[in-house]
Design a protein around this motif. Structure first.
Motif, PDB file in Angstrom:
ATOM      1  N   SER A  64      -1.430   0.648  -9.018  1.00  0.00           N
ATOM      2  CA  SER A  64      -2.134  -0.457  -8.363  1.00  0.00           C
ATOM      3  C   SER A  64      -1.484  -1.794  -8.698  1.00  0.00           C
ATOM      4  N   VAL A  65      -1.033  -1.942  -9.938  1.00  0.00           N
ATOM      5  CA  VAL A  65      -0.309  -3.159 -10.323  1.00  0.00           C
ATOM      6  C   VAL A  65       0.982  -3.261  -9.523  1.00  0.00           C
ATOM      7  N   GLN A  66       1.655  -2.136  -9.348  1.00  0.00           N
ATOM      8  CA  GLN A  66       2.886  -2.120  -8.564  1.00  0.00           C
ATOM      9  C   GLN A  66       2.616  -2.454  -7.101  1.00  0.00           C
ATOM     10  N   VAL A  67       1.477  -2.018  -6.578  1.00  0.00           N
ATOM     11  CA  VAL A  67       1.101  -2.332  -5.200  1.00  0.00           C
ATOM     12  C   VAL A  67       0.951  -3.838  -5.020  1.00  0.00           C
ATOM     13  N   VAL A  68       0.289  -4.490  -5.975  1.00  0.00           N
ATOM     14  CA  VAL A  68       0.122  -5.948  -5.913  1.00  0.00           C
ATOM     15  C   VAL A  68       1.485  -6.642  -6.003  1.00  0.00           C
ATOM     16  N   THR A  69       2.321  -6.164  -6.918  1.00  0.00           N
ATOM     17  CA  THR A  69       3.662  -6.727  -7.079  1.00  0.00           C
ATOM     18  C   THR A  69       4.483  -6.555  -5.803  1.00  0.00           C
ATOM     19  N   ALA A  70       4.377  -5.371  -5.196  1.00  0.00           N
ATOM     20  CA  ALA A  70       5.130  -5.099  -3.969  1.00  0.00           C
ATOM     21  C   ALA A  70       4.635  -5.971  -2.815  1.00  0.00           C
ATOM     22  N   PHE A  71       3.323  -6.184  -2.736  1.00  0.00           N
ATOM     23  CA  PHE A  71       2.784  -7.070  -1.701  1.00  0.00           C
ATOM     24  C   PHE A  71       3.331  -8.483  -1.875  1.00  0.00           C
ATOM     25  N   LEU A 113       0.823  -1.213   0.000  1.00  0.00           N
ATOM     26  CA  LEU A 113       0.000   0.000   0.000  1.00  0.00           C
ATOM     27  C   LEU A 113       0.860   1.268   0.000  1.00  0.00           C
ATOM     28  N   ALA A 114       2.038   1.196   0.608  1.00  0.00           N
ATOM     29  CA  ALA A 114       2.926   2.363   0.646  1.00  0.00           C
ATOM     30  C   ALA A 114       3.360   2.795  -0.745  1.00  0.00           C
TER      31      ALA A 114
END
Length: 289
Positions: free
Chosen positions: A195-202, A179-180
């Motif tokens: 948002s795609v990067q958020v999923v990837t980061a998670f 989320l950060a």
């Protein structure tokens, strides 16, 4: 009889250890505010920037990243959290898992290299962006990875684990880490792309957190994180350089990225199962003794 007050450093260290969760979120909110507040009212915020992933612009932030890294290193030393977040240890017993995790950014680098070869764009890539630029990107990757790992897998995961346990700490930290990355939306990146990067980061956060508790060290997470960031920077530069006639490679690259996103939590799950098994064996040995 009056009690002599503790020196400020001892007070800060005591608070960081006895109120680990509160300390972690205070540190997290402070750094996130520093990273997002200056751009909240800028001209390129919230989808308005078209050059967020430009490698040259990324390198311009190298001094700022160095300051961020130095500040959190000083903070962890000052509050005596150096050992608690796994700086002083490196468990070589799980080196095979570290190498397995490093295979994921290696795949991205390999695909990017093949894309260059098939597009016959080696000369144009290094003319537009010289080797010194890639050296600076590598240094930038290390600075970003070290700072983010000390903040998330170090201070935050340690704080959450004190209240909720190690396994929940891995998941919660990965969620906050993902989320950060909406900070990039504040900096101007499109919402969907962010948002795609958020999923990837998670997904990455699960793997990095699992590495942290399984190896009892933060170094493997820093190494894997730095390798991943550099592979993404390199891939972005390659995609921006190669001829648009070779768009068929986009399908391959997208497939590789999807594979990596799925592979990270799979490896994380295997790592956590390994950690649980080893913990139970240690408990059984202590009981039998």
């Amino acid at each position: 009889m009056t009690t002599k007050p503790l020196p400020f450093r001892d007070t800060a260290s005591l608070f960081a250890r006895t109120h680990a969760l509160s300390f972690a979120f205070i540190v997290l909110i402070t750094y996130l505010s520093l990273l997002t507040a200056p751009d909240l009212f800028g001209s390129k915020t919230f989808n308005k920037s078209t050059d967020v992933n430009n490698a040259s612009d990324i390198i311009k932030h190298l001094p700022f990243e160095a300051i961020l890294l130095l500040s959190i290193v000083i903070l962890t030393i000052y509050t005596r959290l150096w050992s608690a977040i796994g700086i002083k240890t490196f468990a070589q017993a799980h080196l095979n898992w570290v190498l397995g995790a490093l295979s994921l950014p290696s795949i991205v680098l390999l695909i990017s290299g093949l894309q260059l070869i098939f597009a016959d764009s080696q000369t144009s890539l290094f003319t537009v962006f010289p080797l010194s630029g890639f050296a600076l990107l590598a240094l930038m990757s290390v600075f970003i990875a070290a700072f983010e790992e000390l903040l998330f897998r170090g201070v935050l995961q340690n704080g959450i684990s004190q209240s909720f346990g190690e396994l929940k700490a891995v998941v919660f930290t990965a969620l906050v880490f993902g989320l950060a990355h909406y900070a990039n939306w504040v900096h101007g990146k499109p919402f969907l792309e962010t948002s795609v990067q958020v999923v990837t980061a998670f997904s990455a956060g699960l793997l990095l957190g699992a590495l942290r508790i399984t190896t009892k060290s933060i170094w493997p997470a820093i190494i894997v994180h730095a390798a991943w960031d550099f592979s993404v920077f390199f891939m972005s530069k390659v995609n921006a350089t190669v001829s648009t006639e070779h768009t068929d490679s986009d399908v391959v690259i997208a497939s590789v990225l999807v594979f990596v996103i799925i592979a990270k939590p799979v490896i994380a799950t295997l790592l956590l199962l390994t950690h649980i098994t080893e913990t139970r064996r240690e408990i059984a040995r202590s009981v039998n003794q």
